[in-house]
Design a protein around this motif. Structure first.
Motif, PDB file in Angstrom:
ATOM      1  N   ARG A  72      33.374  39.041  37.854  1.00 13.94           N
ATOM      2  CA  ARG A  72      32.234  38.162  38.118  1.00 13.94           C
ATOM      3  C   ARG A  72      31.757  37.453  36.861  1.00 13.94           C
ATOM      4  O   ARG A  72      31.276  36.314  36.920  1.00 13.94           O
ATOM      5  N   ILE A 111      34.860  44.846  38.729  1.00 13.87           N
ATOM      6  CA  ILE A 111      34.056  43.853  39.450  1.00 13.87           C
ATOM      7  C   ILE A 111      33.147  43.101  38.477  1.00 13.87           C
ATOM      8  O   ILE A 111      33.016  41.873  38.543  1.00 13.87           O
ATOM      9  N   TYR A 161      32.475  45.157  46.486  1.00 14.56           N
ATOM     10  CA  TYR A 161      33.423  44.050  46.376  1.00 14.56           C
ATOM     11  C   TYR A 161      32.962  42.876  47.240  1.00 14.56           C
ATOM     12  O   TYR A 161      32.215  43.049  48.207  1.00 14.56           O
ATOM     13  N   ALA A 204      36.124  39.063  43.719  1.00 13.71           N
ATOM     14  CA  ALA A 204      36.877  40.311  43.635  1.00 13.71           C
ATOM     15  C   ALA A 204      37.046  40.905  45.024  1.00 13.71           C
ATOM     16  O   ALA A 204      36.066  41.148  45.728  1.00 13.71           O
TER      17      ALA A 204
END
Length: 429
Positions: free
Chosen positions: A340, A336, A381, A346
């Motif tokens: 990002r 994740i 997420y 994600a």
């Protein structure tokens, strides 16, 4: 695409994706740090979109004989792939990530697929590399061809042909293609009939991407499906393009929103541990495979069942015992973070049922349940797709519904892969 879900299951299959907020799709100009591997930052806006992809693997024969260990010499390899999005120009990507010597590509072409190893007459386009017909790919390296005029539509099959005059040595490849590759002796890169391609293989070799430009979409809207054999499509049909990422691409096209869904699954891959033949641990290869794709906006992650299940098998190439749920969660948080950092949204997926499979044990089931609860409830997420509930048998939720079971109680059938694609809310993408 017709659903094979029983009517009472449609609601359950669609219930599970919930958007938790979109991130701005702006890629920073930073490279991943050393803990994530090293990869060029191609995920920002470019003129190219990934249309098809496969993650590279080290030469090996984990599931039987193939051409990777011996490699090629004065041979032509022809490979058929289906592009998820169309365009008016095309180029290919070749990998020598696991080669021992520089890889010499003597000639390469792209063409419209006819049938089997044959291509449509008049559609063959020679590819160049910096205006040269041949190229040497350095050890560990990747190269893209120059773009050529080539019109292809979404979900159309194209054929890439490579002539390898000099011995390659062991060749970087992708083990489980669920597709047929063809080989001929000598140079047949511009042949249209395919008559000389007398050998076949179930793997892909050296080819890791097809990209297009000039298509209907200039947006950063590509999707990467990242994971293990269930993303890779084990249990699906050969040459049928019915893996779950394929089915998702078909749903998007049918809805009038065609876009690429790039499959970066590897059979046997683990998130937290390296396996010599399975592409390296997911927390490292994520930057090299998923994050190098151009104009991607979203990644769907389904990974971890092999980390849990390998302890049950006690395989010799898994020396580290006891991957905990906390370790698995930490690995997902790292993915994740990497996504990002590149401006990608994600989407996390729950792990699918394993009861009756070689991974089945009370301990493994407890770990799977605990991890799935974290995915659903943590908010880590940006969105969640609940593949577990989409595929489970209501009478026995730890087991795949029989119609969704390929037979090994671990990998979905073609109907199961369709159900997975249908469980994803297209609006979230």
């Amino acid at each position: 695409m017709t659903s094979q879900n029983p009517s009472w299951r449609v609601g359950a299959a669609l219930l599970v994706v919930a958007a938790l907020g979109a991130l701005p799709l702006v890629a920073p100009s930073v490279s991943p740090d050393s803990s994530s591997g090293s990869a060029p930052a191609k995920t920002g806006r470019t003129g190219w979109h990934g249309a098809w992809a496969a993650s590279p693997q080290a030469p090996a024969e984990p599931f039987g004989p193939n051409w990777s260990l011996r490699g090629f010499a004065d041979q032509t390899v022809r490979q058929v792939v289906r592009v998820g999005v169309g365009g008016t120009r095309a180029r290919i990507e070749l990998s020598n990530r696991y080669g021992r010597t520089p890889l010499r590509i003597t000639g390469a072409t792209i063409a419209r697929t006819d049938k089997g190893a044959s291509v449509s007459p008049g559609s063959v386009r020679r590819l160049s590399f910096g205006t040269e017909r041949s190229v040497a790919v350095p050890v560990g390296g990747t190269v893209s061809s120059d773009g050529v005029p080539f019109t292809a539509g979404a979900l159309e099959a194209v054929t890439v042909t490579l002539y390898l005059a000099e011995p390659t040595g062991p060749a970087t490849f992708h083990t489980i293609a669920s597709a047929t590759s063809y080989r001929a002796e000598g140079d047949h890169s511009v042949d249209t009939t395919g008559a000389e391609f007398r050998e076949t293989s179930g793997s892909w070799y050296l080819l890791t991407g097809v990209e297009v430009s000039g298509g209907p979409s200039a947006r950063r809207d590509g999707i990467v499906a990242f994971g293990d054999s269930i993303t890779d499509g084990v249990g699906s049909g050969v040459d049928r393009n019915d893996r779950y990422p394929d089915e998702l691409a078909e749903r998007l096209a049918a809805a009038g929103r065609p876009r690429s869904v790039l499959n970066h699954g590897i059979g046997g891959n683990q998130l937290t541990r390296d396996k010599a033949w399975a592409g390296g641990r997911g927390v490292h290869r994520f930057a090299l495979d998923a994050l190098t794709e151009p104009n991607v906006g979203t990644v769907v992650v389904l990974e971890g069942i092999n980390d849990i299940g390998a302890d049950r098998q006690g395989a010799a190439d898994d020396p580290t015992a006891g991957v905990s749920v906390d370790q698995l969660v930490a690995g997902h948080r790292e993915l994740i973070r990497q996504a990002r950092a590149r401006g990608l949204r994600a989407i996390g997926a729950t792990l699918t049922p394993i009861k009756g499979s070689r991974y089945d044990s009370p301990e493994n089931e407890a770990q799977r349940d605990a991890f799935n609860q974290w995915v659903r409830a943590s908010g880590a997420y940006d969105a969640v797709v609940d593949f577990d509930r989409a595929l489970s048998d209501p009478a026995d939720p730890d087991r795949l519904l029989p119609v969704y079971d390929s037979g090994d109680h671990l990998h979905p059938s073609a109907a199961g892969y369709r159900a997975m694609a249908e469980a994803i809310d297209l609006d979230v993408l």
